[in-house]
Design a protein around this motif. Structure first.
Motif, PDB file in Angstrom:
ATOM      1  N   PHE A 104       0.806  -1.220   0.000  1.00 13.64           N
ATOM      2  CA  PHE A 104       0.000   0.000   0.000  1.00 13.64           C
ATOM      3  C   PHE A 104       0.843   1.275   0.000  1.00 13.64           C
ATOM      4  O   PHE A 104       0.305   2.357   0.249  1.00 13.64           O
ATOM      5  CB  PHE A 104      -0.942  -0.006   1.219  1.00 13.64           C
ATOM      6  N   LEU A 105       2.122   1.158  -0.306  1.00 15.33           N
ATOM      7  CA  LEU A 105       2.983   2.333  -0.307  1.00 15.33           C
ATOM      8  C   LEU A 105       2.478   3.373  -1.322  1.00 15.33           C
ATOM      9  O   LEU A 105       2.365   3.105  -2.503  1.00 15.33           O
ATOM     10  CB  LEU A 105       4.421   1.924  -0.652  1.00 15.33           C
ATOM     11  N   GLY A 106       2.139   4.548  -0.808  1.00 17.44           N
ATOM     12  CA  GLY A 106       1.610   5.603  -1.676  1.00 17.44           C
ATOM     13  C   GLY A 106       0.116   5.497  -1.916  1.00 17.44           C
ATOM     14  O   GLY A 106      -0.494   6.387  -2.523  1.00 17.44           O
ATOM     15  N   ARG A 107      -0.486   4.407  -1.443  1.00 19.94           N
ATOM     16  CA  ARG A 107      -1.941   4.211  -1.624  1.00 19.94           C
ATOM     17  C   ARG A 107      -2.571   3.797  -0.298  1.00 19.94           C
ATOM     18  O   ARG A 107      -3.511   2.996  -0.259  1.00 19.94           O
ATOM     19  CB  ARG A 107      -2.204   3.110  -2.651  1.00 19.94           C
ATOM     20  N   GLU A 108      -2.034   4.311   0.790  1.00 23.11           N
ATOM     21  CA  GLU A 108      -2.457   3.884   2.121  1.00 23.11           C
ATOM     22  C   GLU A 108      -3.953   4.145   2.344  1.00 23.11           C
ATOM     23  O   GLU A 108      -4.489   5.170   1.906  1.00 23.11           O
ATOM     24  CB  GLU A 108      -1.650   4.631   3.196  1.00 23.11           C
ATOM     25  N   LEU A 109      -4.612   3.204   3.011  1.00 21.54           N
ATOM     26  CA  LEU A 109      -6.007   3.392   3.418  1.00 21.54           C
ATOM     27  C   LEU A 109      -6.020   4.161   4.732  1.00 21.54           C
ATOM     28  O   LEU A 109      -5.216   3.899   5.623  1.00 21.54           O
ATOM     29  CB  LEU A 109      -6.697   2.035   3.608  1.00 21.54           C
ATOM     30  N   LYS A 110      -6.961   5.119   4.832  1.00 20.55           N
ATOM     31  CA  LYS A 110      -7.014   5.947   6.042  1.00 20.55           C
ATOM     32  C   LYS A 110      -8.443   6.076   6.551  1.00 20.55           C
ATOM     33  O   LYS A 110      -9.401   6.051   5.773  1.00 20.55           O
ATOM     34  CB  LYS A 110      -6.445   7.349   5.760  1.00 20.55           C
ATOM     35  N   HIS A 111      -8.567   6.215   7.881  1.00 16.22           N
ATOM     36  CA  HIS A 111      -9.857   6.523   8.506  1.00 16.22           C
ATOM     37  C   HIS A 111     -10.067   8.034   8.430  1.00 16.22           C
ATOM     38  O   HIS A 111      -9.229   8.805   8.915  1.00 16.22           O
ATOM     39  CB  HIS A 111      -9.867   6.089   9.982  1.00 16.22           C
ATOM     40  N   PHE A 112     -11.160   8.431   7.814  1.00 20.47           N
ATOM     41  CA  PHE A 112     -11.509   9.862   7.755  1.00 20.47           C
ATOM     42  C   PHE A 112     -10.369  10.699   7.149  1.00 20.47           C
ATOM     43  O   PHE A 112     -10.219  11.877   7.452  1.00 20.47           O
ATOM     44  CB  PHE A 112     -11.872  10.405   9.149  1.00 20.47           C
ATOM     45  N   GLY A 113      -9.560  10.049   6.322  1.00 22.83           N
ATOM     46  CA  GLY A 113      -8.476  10.766   5.656  1.00 22.83           C
ATOM     47  C   GLY A 113      -7.331  11.155   6.559  1.00 22.83           C
ATOM     48  O   GLY A 113      -6.444  11.907   6.154  1.00 22.83           O
ATOM     49  N   LEU A 116      -4.072   6.023   9.581  1.00 16.74           N
ATOM     50  CA  LEU A 116      -3.899   4.833   8.753  1.00 16.74           C
ATOM     51  C   LEU A 116      -4.815   3.704   9.207  1.00 16.74           C
ATOM     52  O   LEU A 116      -4.912   3.416  10.404  1.00 16.74           O
ATOM     53  CB  LEU A 116      -2.444   4.357   8.818  1.00 16.74           C
ATOM     54  N   ASP A 117      -5.485   3.080   8.254  1.00 15.69           N
ATOM     55  CA  ASP A 117      -6.355   1.942   8.547  1.00 15.69           C
ATOM     56  C   ASP A 117      -5.523   0.665   8.454  1.00 15.69           C
ATOM     57  O   ASP A 117      -5.560  -0.069   7.460  1.00 15.69           O
ATOM     58  CB  ASP A 117      -7.513   1.907   7.538  1.00 15.69           C
ATOM     59  N   GLU A 118      -4.745   0.398   9.513  1.00 15.31           N
ATOM     60  CA  GLU A 118      -3.826  -0.739   9.505  1.00 15.31           C
ATOM     61  C   GLU A 118      -4.574  -2.068   9.393  1.00 15.31           C
ATOM     62  O   GLU A 118      -4.152  -2.980   8.674  1.00 15.31           O
ATOM     63  CB  GLU A 118      -2.967  -0.728  10.775  1.00 15.31           C
ATOM     64  N   VAL A 119      -5.701  -2.182  10.086  1.00 14.86           N
ATOM     65  CA  VAL A 119      -6.477  -3.429  10.058  1.00 14.86           C
ATOM     66  C   VAL A 119      -7.027  -3.681   8.659  1.00 14.86           C
ATOM     67  O   VAL A 119      -6.944  -4.790   8.123  1.00 14.86           O
ATOM     68  CB  VAL A 119      -7.622  -3.393  11.088  1.00 14.86           C
ATOM     69  N   GLY A 120      -7.568  -2.625   8.045  1.00 21.91           N
ATOM     70  CA  GLY A 120      -8.125  -2.756   6.695  1.00 21.91           C
ATOM     71  C   GLY A 120      -7.063  -3.122   5.671  1.00 21.91           C
ATOM     72  O   GLY A 120      -7.287  -3.979   4.804  1.00 21.91           O
ATOM     73  N   MET A 121      -5.883  -2.485   5.775  1.00 22.01           N
ATOM     74  CA  MET A 121      -4.816  -2.783   4.822  1.00 22.01           C
ATOM     75  C   MET A 121      -4.289  -4.207   5.009  1.00 22.01           C
ATOM     76  O   MET A 121      -3.998  -4.900   4.035  1.00 22.01           O
ATOM     77  CB  MET A 121      -3.677  -1.764   4.970  1.00 22.01           C
ATOM     78  N   GLU A 122      -4.201  -4.638   6.280  1.00 25.80           N
ATOM     79  CA  GLU A 122      -3.726  -5.995   6.544  1.00 25.80           C
ATOM     80  C   GLU A 122      -4.707  -7.020   5.982  1.00 25.80           C
ATOM     81  O   GLU A 122      -4.305  -8.019   5.363  1.00 25.80           O
ATOM     82  CB  GLU A 122      -3.532  -6.202   8.048  1.00 25.80           C
ATOM     83  N   GLN A 123      -6.009  -6.771   6.165  1.00 28.53           N
ATOM     84  CA  GLN A 123      -7.020  -7.711   5.663  1.00 28.53           C
ATOM     85  C   GLN A 123      -7.012  -7.764   4.140  1.00 28.53           C
ATOM     86  O   GLN A 123      -7.060  -8.843   3.538  1.00 28.53           O
ATOM     87  CB  GLN A 123      -8.417  -7.317   6.166  1.00 28.53           C
ATOM     88  N   ARG A 124      -6.926  -6.595   3.492  1.00 33.81           N
ATOM     89  CA  ARG A 124      -6.896  -6.564   2.026  1.00 33.81           C
ATOM     90  C   ARG A 124      -5.632  -7.222   1.497  1.00 33.81           C
ATOM     91  O   ARG A 124      -5.658  -7.879   0.455  1.00 33.81           O
ATOM     92  CB  ARG A 124      -6.992  -5.123   1.508  1.00 33.81           C
ATOM     93  N   SER A 125      -4.525  -7.071   2.220  1.00 33.84           N
ATOM     94  CA  SER A 125      -3.278  -7.718   1.809  1.00 33.84           C
ATOM     95  C   SER A 125      -3.432  -9.229   1.845  1.00 33.84           C
ATOM     96  O   SER A 125      -3.059  -9.931   0.901  1.00 33.84           O
ATOM     97  CB  SER A 125      -2.127  -7.295   2.729  1.00 33.84           C
TER      98      SER A 125
END
Length: 261
Positions: A104-113, A116-125
């Motif tokens: 997700f480098l450069g395309r990080e998921l974020k809560h409310f902008g 970082l949405d670490e849980v969401g990125m880990e699940q999508r990974s």
């Protein structure tokens, strides 16, 4: 050969750098669910062609078509927005980050902008790697601790985050062992099965014959043959690469046939 409308097509593309004519009247088609191997000697124009598709270089002449319509690709972001993902040979992975951080480098998921949405990125990974049958010990393992083959498949997986329709792989099996090469080629086949168009640049004829549907040969910046993998062989492709009807391969084959008589 795959029929129907190509997702990506080059029509008469030429590119020069000063006095050097790097590409001349190149024609190339890539269909959904097709692996096109792009082969040729060093200096044949493969890198220039790939960079013209990826938005690094702009062609001087000719047209690039995307899903049947002409498009202008002035920069890498234009290619990405169309749906072209390129995995270069250097991979550009960050050793100090884990797999999730690299994907997700450069395309990080974020809560409310903001956060970082670490849980969401880990699940999508995990979901992405599972979908592609990529096996690594953990998505939280540092990239530095992965093998060459694992690093390569992570780099390819990262290219899929943006849901591209065409993936360009630049020498993905270079410097890999037999088992790691098989891992990468399996992934190339899974990309095809998902309906993606794949451009595979490779010097390894065994890899090309293992996964390609179509083999496009460049020689001195020009097309020198497009072959249906099912109706060709390594000798024919090598002859097109070298531009010689008489070379070491054909001579060896001729000697073999004479000995059989």
């Amino acid at each position: 050969m795959v029929t129907g409308e190509p997702v990506l097509a080059l029509r008469g593309v030429s590119k020069r750098f000063g006095a050097v004519q790097a590409l001349t009247d190149i024609e190339l088609e890539v269909h959904p669910g097709e692996v096109v191997a792009l082969v040729g000697d060093n200096g044949a124009g493969k890198s220039t062609l790939v960079k013209s598709i990826a938005g690094v270089h702009q062609p001087d002449e000719g047209t690039i078509e995307w899903e049947g319509r002409p498009v202008s690709i002035h920069r890498p972001q234009d290619a990405q927005h169309l749906g072209v993902a390129t995995v270069y040979q250097d991979l550009a992975l960050c050793d100090n980050l884990d797999v999730v951080g690299n994907l997700f480098l450069g395309r990080e998921l974020k809560h409310f902008g903001l956060v970082l949405d670490e849980v969401g990125m880990e699940q999508r990974s995990r979901d992405l790697l599972d979908t592609l049958s990529i096996r690594i010990p953990s998505v939280r393992i540092p990239i530095a601790s992965l093998s060459g083959g694992q690093r390569q498949v992570v780099a390819i997986a990262r290219a899929l985050i943006g849901s591209p329709k065409v993936v360009i792989l630049d020498e993905p099996t270079a410097a890999l062992g037999v088992e790691q090469t098989a891992q990468v080629l399996d992934l190339v086949e899974r990309l095809r099965d998902r309906g993606l168009g794949v451009i595979l640049i490779s010097h390894n004829m065994a890899d090309v014959m293992a996964v390609a549907d179509t083999v496009a040969v460049l020689r001195l910046g020009r097309n020198n043959g497009v072959f249906d993998k099912r109706q060709t062989n390594q000798e024919e492709i090598i002859s097109a690469i070298t531009g010689a009807t008489d070379n070491a391969v054909t001579r060896r084959r001729a000697r073999g046939s004479e000995g059989a008589q």
